[in-house]
Design an enzyme around this catalytic site. Structure first.
Site, PDB file in Angstrom:
ATOM      1  N   SER A 150       0.805  -1.228   0.000  1.00 29.07           N
ATOM      2  CA  SER A 150       0.000   0.000   0.000  1.00 29.07           C
ATOM      3  C   SER A 150       0.834   1.272   0.000  1.00 29.07           C
ATOM      4  O   SER A 150       0.831   2.048   0.963  1.00 29.07           O
ATOM      5  CB  SER A 150      -0.958  -0.040   1.177  1.00 29.07           C
ATOM      6  OG  SER A 150      -1.738  -1.191   1.058  1.00 29.07           O
ATOM      7  N   ARG A 186       7.275   6.466  -4.298  1.00 29.45           N
ATOM      8  CA  ARG A 186       7.879   7.055  -3.105  1.00 29.45           C
ATOM      9  C   ARG A 186       7.293   6.347  -1.890  1.00 29.45           C
ATOM     10  O   ARG A 186       6.168   5.860  -1.924  1.00 29.45           O
ATOM     11  CB  ARG A 186       7.566   8.549  -3.010  1.00 29.45           C
ATOM     12  CG  ARG A 186       6.082   8.819  -3.066  1.00 29.45           C
ATOM     13  CD  ARG A 186       5.721  10.265  -2.869  1.00 29.45           C
ATOM     14  NE  ARG A 186       4.306  10.433  -3.126  1.00 29.45           N
ATOM     15  CZ  ARG A 186       3.786  10.698  -4.316  1.00 29.45           C
ATOM     16  NH1 ARG A 186       4.576  10.860  -5.349  1.00 29.45           N
ATOM     17  NH2 ARG A 186       2.488  10.804  -4.472  1.00 29.45           N
ATOM     18  N   ASP A 195      -4.120  -1.370  -1.065  1.00 32.22           N
ATOM     19  CA  ASP A 195      -5.202  -1.693  -0.120  1.00 32.22           C
ATOM     20  C   ASP A 195      -6.548  -1.124  -0.567  1.00 32.22           C
ATOM     21  O   ASP A 195      -7.603  -1.714  -0.325  1.00 32.22           O
ATOM     22  CB  ASP A 195      -4.861  -1.254   1.322  1.00 32.22           C
ATOM     23  CG  ASP A 195      -4.362   0.168   1.449  1.00 32.22           C
ATOM     24  OD1 ASP A 195      -4.300   0.887   0.430  1.00 32.22           O
ATOM     25  OD2 ASP A 195      -4.025   0.586   2.582  1.00 32.22           O
TER      26      ASP A 195
HETATM   27  C1  BGC Z   1      -0.344   5.128   0.445  1.00 31.82           C
HETATM   28  C2  BGC Z   1      -1.461   4.451  -0.305  1.00 31.82           C
HETATM   29  C3  BGC Z   1      -2.369   3.716   0.642  1.00 31.82           C
HETATM   30  C4  BGC Z   1      -2.820   4.623   1.773  1.00 31.82           C
HETATM   31  C5  BGC Z   1      -3.656   3.891   2.787  1.00 31.82           C
HETATM   32  C6  BGC Z   1      -0.904   5.973   1.570  1.00 31.82           C
HETATM   33  O1  BGC Z   1       0.142   6.492   2.325  1.00 31.82           O
HETATM   34  O2  BGC Z   1       0.431   5.921  -0.402  1.00 31.82           O
HETATM   35  O3  BGC Z   1      -0.936   3.543  -1.263  1.00 31.82           O
HETATM   36  O4  BGC Z   1      -3.479   3.250  -0.059  1.00 31.82           O
HETATM   37  O5  BGC Z   1      -1.698   5.164   2.424  1.00 31.82           O
HETATM   38  O6  BGC Z   1      -2.980   2.807   3.335  1.00 31.82           O
END
Ligand code: BGC
Length: 500
Positions: free
Chosen positions: A155, A170, A208
């Site tokens: 995620s 990133r 996610d």
């Molecule tokens: C991430 C996402 C993720 C979200 C919730 C963010 O910091 O970049 O990819 O879906 O957090 O977990």
């Protein structure tokens, strides 16, 4: 709770001295986001979503995920799912059974050591591979295994040219591991598995939010968006390929669905529209990735306690107001020492004299608060929690506006959504203000756009996306699949029904 306004301490300030009342008023100014501002933010958000899909790109990544369809409830087979969350690592084995929309699950959780988040890439992949190995050894002792298909919930923002591939754009959520950004995470992950002889075939790398959307759609056909309001924040929705100009060169059928992982935590990182306070600016500057994830840093669980801490420390140091006078604030000075759970507990204190908040401060921070200080603390927690919920709704509303959806269900997950008091009702109220529902609507349950607790996205969702990917390969639909032959081999080892 839904259908009435959450309680607020606004009216209980009778005995609060003027200097603190002045500060409370100042904080209300800073942290309140009126309807007009919500609308302005949402309109800008809609444009930024479109920009992210354009050839030129924008601040919001709008990542194509190659998850190209919803489940129909007839998916079957057994799949592994791995969720690399911020706090835990979870491994599941999920069997999608013959009964429509049903599944069995076994799972193990492993603690994600804090040091890993700032360690080396090798340590990360080794730790994850060790956990998977342990899981398989424990649950499949003495079995001859071929390869098990895996849905890996990773995620973080990743560019996916294929579903079984992902270049980390990133790190977010406080992760800061060298040597991973800008690289495809799959080969390093697979190498760590191969080194240990773990019989797993990564079938789909997912976010996610995409998992949440797909898992929720498995049981509710009205689900159109998956959201996370947790340590981080983000959403995914189903776009049609014809509306994704940056994929035009691939000549995909314009009507084919494509799940877009918005990565909208990055919204407004150029600071055009969000009403940032001086505290938000400090959080950003002192984070491992300044000038990134502006939206997320104002609303996500990782930051709520820190915003609160920074305000209190500022007030303590402010000569115009007197809080925590003569107290040792050493513990309050420690960055990220308060989490969103601390704010939740303050907002949940049921007692008129705020005795639970008093004890929390004494136990956690060794600060003994006066009654007026407790009033300020409670109001501050409400302001930060309310701002987070209201701003969160702008992202959801922007997707609905962009797609012209007047009604839909939104599947939501994450610690803030599930545990933070009043978050759901505050968010529903903001959606009503933005989407302008008739007076009898906007009461939470039954609203035209309703944000509902999701099914398990990083478990069942990941398994479903792996199943949908294998189904596509079996049908020869190989768009966005790097290694169809290897996946087919993995299918063979598997109890996967041939497509009918
Ligand atoms: C991430 C996402 C993720 C979200 C919730 C963010 O910091 O970049 O990819 O879906 O957090 O977990």
């Amino acid at each position: 709770m839904v259908g009435r306004k959450p309680p607020s301490r606004k009216g209980s300030m009778a005995d609060v001295p003027k200097d603190l009342v002045d500060q409370i008023n100042r904080l209300e100014e800073l942290f309140t986001v009126p309807a007009e501002k919500l609308n302005q933010i949402t309109d800008h958000f809609v444009n930024e979503l479109a920009k992210g899909l354009s050839k030129e790109g924008g601040t919001i990544p709008m990542n194509a995920t190659w998850c190209m369809g919803f489940p129909d409830g007839n998916e079957t087979g057994t799949f592994l799912a791995l969720d690399m969350g911020g706090t835990n690592l979870r491994v599941c084995e999920i069997t999608l059974t013959e009964e429509k929309g049903e599944f069995d699950i076994i799972q193990s959780k492993y603690r994600m050591p804090e040091e890993l988040k700032t360690g080396t890439a090798e340590e990360l992949w080794s730790y994850i591979a060790d956990c998977l190995q342990q899981f398989i050894e424990y649950h499949h002792e003495d079995e001859e295994l071929d390869q098990l298909p895996l849905g890996f919930t990773f995620s973080y923002p990743a560019t996916q040219n294929y579903i079984d591939h992902g270049i980390l754009q990133r790190w977010t959520k406080g992760f800061d591991i060298d040597g991973v950004e800008g690289r495809d995470v799959v080969p390093d992950f697979e190498a760590a598995l191969a080194e240990r002889g773990v019989p797993i075939k990564l079938t789909a790398l997912i976010n996610d939010t995409t998992g949440t959307m797909i898992a929720s759609a498995y049981t509710d056909p009205e689900m159109k968006i998956g959201c996370i309001f947790g340590t981080g924040c983000n959403a995914a929705y189903m776009e049609n390929c014809g509306s994704i100009p940056k994929l035009a060169h691939m000549n995909l059928d314009p009507d084919l669905p494509m799940a877009i992982n918005c990565e909208y935590g990055a919204f407004d990182s150029e600071h055009v529209v969000l009403p940032r306070t001086p505290y938000d600016i400090i959080i950003d500057k002192e984070s491992p990735r300044p000038n990134q994830q502006a939206f997320e840093k104002m609303i996500a669980g990782l930051y709520l306690g820190e915003i609160f801490r920074l305000v209190l420390l500022d007030l303590h140091q402010n000569p115009d107001c007197k809080i925590f006078e003569g107290q040792d604030v050493g513990k309050l000075q420690k960055a990220y020492s308060l989490d969103a759970g601390f704010l939740s507990a303050i907002e949940e204190d049921p007692f008129e004299n705020l005795s639970e908040t008093h004890d929390l401060f004494q136990n956690k921070l060794s600060i003994v608060c006066t009654k007026p200080e407790l009033e300020l603390i409670r109001r501050l927690a409400e302001l930060i929690g309310t701002r987070a919920a209201r701003l969160s709704s702008c992202g959801v509303a922007a997707i609905c506006k962009k797609k012209g959806w007047k009604t839909c269900h939104v599947g939501a997950d994450g610690s803030v959504f599930n545990k933070y008091p009043h978050f759901k009702i505050r968010g529903a109220q903001a959606l009503k203000e933005i989407l302008d529902w008739p007076a009898n609507k906007g009461k939470g349950r039954g609203d035209p756009v309703e944000i509902l607790p999701a099914e398990d996205g990083s478990g069942v969702g990941a398994a479903l996306i792996a199943a949908l990917t294998l189904k596509r390969v079996q049908q020869g639909q190989n768009a966005g699949i790097r290694d169809p032959d290897a996946l087919l081999k993995a299918c063979k080892a598997f109890d996967l029904k041939k497509p009918t």
